[in-house]
Design a protein around this motif. Structure first.
Motif, PDB file in Angstrom:
ATOM      1  N   TYR A  31      31.115  54.757  32.824  1.00 47.71           N
ATOM      2  CA  TYR A  31      32.013  53.709  32.366  1.00 47.71           C
ATOM      3  C   TYR A  31      33.389  53.964  32.963  1.00 47.71           C
ATOM      4  O   TYR A  31      33.870  55.102  32.966  1.00 47.71           O
ATOM      5  CB  TYR A  31      32.107  53.709  30.830  1.00 47.71           C
ATOM      6  CG  TYR A  31      30.845  53.272  30.144  1.00 47.71           C
ATOM      7  CD1 TYR A  31      29.755  54.137  30.046  1.00 47.71           C
ATOM      8  CD2 TYR A  31      30.726  51.998  29.594  1.00 47.71           C
ATOM      9  CE1 TYR A  31      28.584  53.742  29.436  1.00 47.71           C
ATOM     10  CE2 TYR A  31      29.560  51.597  28.972  1.00 47.71           C
ATOM     11  CZ  TYR A  31      28.495  52.470  28.893  1.00 47.71           C
ATOM     12  OH  TYR A  31      27.332  52.082  28.283  1.00 47.71           O
ATOM     13  N   TYR A  33      37.541  52.413  33.602  1.00 53.48           N
ATOM     14  CA  TYR A  33      38.576  51.614  32.934  1.00 53.48           C
ATOM     15  C   TYR A  33      39.849  51.614  33.766  1.00 53.48           C
ATOM     16  O   TYR A  33      40.142  52.560  34.483  1.00 53.48           O
ATOM     17  CB  TYR A  33      38.916  52.223  31.561  1.00 53.48           C
ATOM     18  CG  TYR A  33      37.719  52.599  30.719  1.00 53.48           C
ATOM     19  CD1 TYR A  33      37.088  53.835  30.877  1.00 53.48           C
ATOM     20  CD2 TYR A  33      37.200  51.715  29.770  1.00 53.48           C
ATOM     21  CE1 TYR A  33      35.989  54.184  30.111  1.00 53.48           C
ATOM     22  CE2 TYR A  33      36.100  52.060  29.003  1.00 53.48           C
ATOM     23  CZ  TYR A  33      35.493  53.302  29.186  1.00 53.48           C
ATOM     24  OH  TYR A  33      34.400  53.638  28.426  1.00 53.48           O
ATOM     25  N   TYR A  35      44.027  50.891  32.816  1.00 57.08           N
ATOM     26  CA  TYR A  35      45.093  50.649  31.855  1.00 57.08           C
ATOM     27  C   TYR A  35      46.401  50.560  32.637  1.00 57.08           C
ATOM     28  O   TYR A  35      46.502  51.056  33.750  1.00 57.08           O
ATOM     29  CB  TYR A  35      45.214  51.803  30.856  1.00 57.08           C
ATOM     30  CG  TYR A  35      44.071  51.953  29.886  1.00 57.08           C
ATOM     31  CD1 TYR A  35      42.873  52.564  30.264  1.00 57.08           C
ATOM     32  CD2 TYR A  35      44.187  51.502  28.574  1.00 57.08           C
ATOM     33  CE1 TYR A  35      41.827  52.718  29.365  1.00 57.08           C
ATOM     34  CE2 TYR A  35      43.150  51.656  27.660  1.00 57.08           C
ATOM     35  CZ  TYR A  35      41.980  52.266  28.068  1.00 57.08           C
ATOM     36  OH  TYR A  35      40.948  52.419  27.160  1.00 57.08           O
ATOM     37  N   PHE A  45      45.327  48.289  27.705  1.00 64.38           N
ATOM     38  CA  PHE A  45      44.015  48.159  28.323  1.00 64.38           C
ATOM     39  C   PHE A  45      43.984  46.938  29.241  1.00 64.38           C
ATOM     40  O   PHE A  45      44.482  45.858  28.877  1.00 64.38           O
ATOM     41  CB  PHE A  45      42.968  48.015  27.221  1.00 64.38           C
ATOM     42  CG  PHE A  45      41.596  47.633  27.687  1.00 64.38           C
ATOM     43  CD1 PHE A  45      41.162  46.322  27.581  1.00 64.38           C
ATOM     44  CD2 PHE A  45      40.733  48.574  28.216  1.00 64.38           C
ATOM     45  CE1 PHE A  45      39.888  45.957  27.985  1.00 64.38           C
ATOM     46  CE2 PHE A  45      39.454  48.221  28.629  1.00 64.38           C
ATOM     47  CZ  PHE A  45      39.030  46.906  28.512  1.00 64.38           C
ATOM     48  N   SER A  48      37.322  47.116  31.490  1.00 62.28           N
ATOM     49  CA  SER A  48      36.297  48.154  31.546  1.00 62.28           C
ATOM     50  C   SER A  48      35.152  47.659  32.422  1.00 62.28           C
ATOM     51  O   SER A  48      34.929  46.444  32.548  1.00 62.28           O
ATOM     52  CB  SER A  48      35.798  48.532  30.150  1.00 62.28           C
ATOM     53  OG  SER A  48      35.206  47.419  29.530  1.00 62.28           O
ATOM     54  N   SER A  55      32.703  44.734  31.709  1.00 53.92           N
ATOM     55  CA  SER A  55      32.143  44.697  30.362  1.00 53.92           C
ATOM     56  C   SER A  55      33.144  44.172  29.343  1.00 53.92           C
ATOM     57  O   SER A  55      32.749  43.638  28.309  1.00 53.92           O
ATOM     58  CB  SER A  55      31.649  46.084  29.943  1.00 53.92           C
ATOM     59  OG  SER A  55      32.606  47.078  30.256  1.00 53.92           O
ATOM     60  N   GLU A  56      34.407  44.323  29.646  1.00 50.81           N
ATOM     61  CA  GLU A  56      35.448  43.807  28.758  1.00 50.81           C
ATOM     62  C   GLU A  56      36.744  43.694  29.546  1.00 50.81           C
ATOM     63  O   GLU A  56      37.020  44.527  30.411  1.00 50.81           O
ATOM     64  CB  GLU A  56      35.651  44.748  27.561  1.00 50.81           C
ATOM     65  CG  GLU A  56      36.607  44.236  26.503  1.00 50.81           C
ATOM     66  CD  GLU A  56      36.733  45.186  25.321  1.00 50.81           C
ATOM     67  OE1 GLU A  56      36.126  46.275  25.341  1.00 50.81           O
ATOM     68  OE2 GLU A  56      37.452  44.837  24.365  1.00 50.81           O
ATOM     69  N   SER A  99      32.511  53.490  24.330  1.00 53.46           N
ATOM     70  CA  SER A  99      33.804  53.785  23.696  1.00 53.46           C
ATOM     71  C   SER A  99      33.708  54.897  22.673  1.00 53.46           C
ATOM     72  O   SER A  99      34.729  55.441  22.263  1.00 53.46           O
ATOM     73  CB  SER A  99      34.374  52.534  23.035  1.00 53.46           C
ATOM     74  OG  SER A  99      33.551  52.127  21.959  1.00 53.46           O
ATOM     75  N   THR A 100      32.498  55.270  22.256  1.00 59.04           N
ATOM     76  CA  THR A 100      32.397  56.383  21.329  1.00 59.04           C
ATOM     77  C   THR A 100      32.615  57.711  22.037  1.00 59.04           C
ATOM     78  O   THR A 100      32.794  58.735  21.392  1.00 59.04           O
ATOM     79  CB  THR A 100      31.008  56.410  20.659  1.00 59.04           C
ATOM     80  OG1 THR A 100      30.012  56.577  21.677  1.00 59.04           O
ATOM     81  CG2 THR A 100      30.749  55.112  19.916  1.00 59.04           C
TER      82      THR A 100
END
Lengths: 114, 115
Positions: A31, A33, A35, A45, A48, A55-56, A99-100
């Motif tokens: 994953y 990202y 920012y 953010f 992602s 994904s987002e 995200s976990t």
């Protein structure tokens, strides 16, 4: 210990020019990202990316922005036509799972738009 | 929408002393994760400590510990026996345990450890 790396550390560009910011995530992470942090403001953010697709994304991530994983190691952020307000520190991050899992951040690219 | 607030822009502490950095957050969800990241000058953010909301026990990592008060939505970081190398910007961050990938950050606290 593996680290996220980013290049360049500082990029200066003229308004309206395209820039590509590069990141090499940790090798087994899945994953990715982006920012950004405008000077004096919060880290925000942008987007992602997982399995070769977004994904987002946040409302900041408009049509001027795009991301790509052109090969097995790099992850890029492209800004097509830079504006003055795009001046910020851009951080790349990666995580093994979603995200976990903890996100590991790169040192950032400072983008200055003149 | 979730928010994270760090009300102390700057703090200083004497070497070997203890300092507590404050963080509050707002969410209507019950399952989430909280983090403290440290960013030394001109270096990248590194994870200091992480807390799962479903765990009542406060997380600890060597000299770093948190005071997680779920009902009060408070997540403070305590640094014991402060060292010069602890001088950095400290960010509190939040993410939900499902449905999103993004971290939400506070504005940061700049900590200076004095010799």
């Amino acid at each position: 210990e593996p680290e996220v790396t980013q290049t360049p550390s500082h990029q200066v560009t003229q308004m309206g020019q395209e820039v590509i910011l590069r990141c090499v995530p940790i090798s087994n992470h899945l994953y990715f990202y982006w920012y950004r942090q405008i000077l004096g403001q919060k880290v925000e953010f942008l987007v992602s990316f997982y399995n070769n697709e977004i994904s987002e994304k946040s409302e900041i991530f408009d049509d001027q922005f795009s991301v790509e994983r052109p090969d097995g190691s790099n992850f890029t952020l492209k800004i097509r036509s830079t504006k003055l307000e795009d001046s910020a520190m851009y951080f790349c991050a990666s995580s093994l799972t979603d995200s976990t899992d903890t996100q590991y951040f790169g040192p950032g690219t400072r983008l200055t738009v003149l | 929408a979730q928010t994270v607030t760090q009300s102390q822009p700057e703090m200083s502490v004497q070497e070997a002393e203890t300092v507590t950095l404050s963080c509050t957050y707002d969410t209507s969800e019950s399952n989430y994760y909280l983090f403290w990241y440290k960013q030394p000058p001109s270096r990248q953010m590194i994870l200091v400590i992480r807390q799962e909301a479903y765990k009542q026990q406060n997380a600890t990592e060597n000299r770093f510990s948190v005071n997680f008060q779920k009902a009060a939505k408070s997540f403070s970081l305590k640094i014991s026996d402060s060292q010069l190398g602890d001088t950095a910007m400290y960010f509190c961050a939040f993410t939900l345990s499902s449905g999103t990938y993004k971290y939400i950050f506070g504005t940061g606290t700049r900590l200076k450890v004095l010799a």
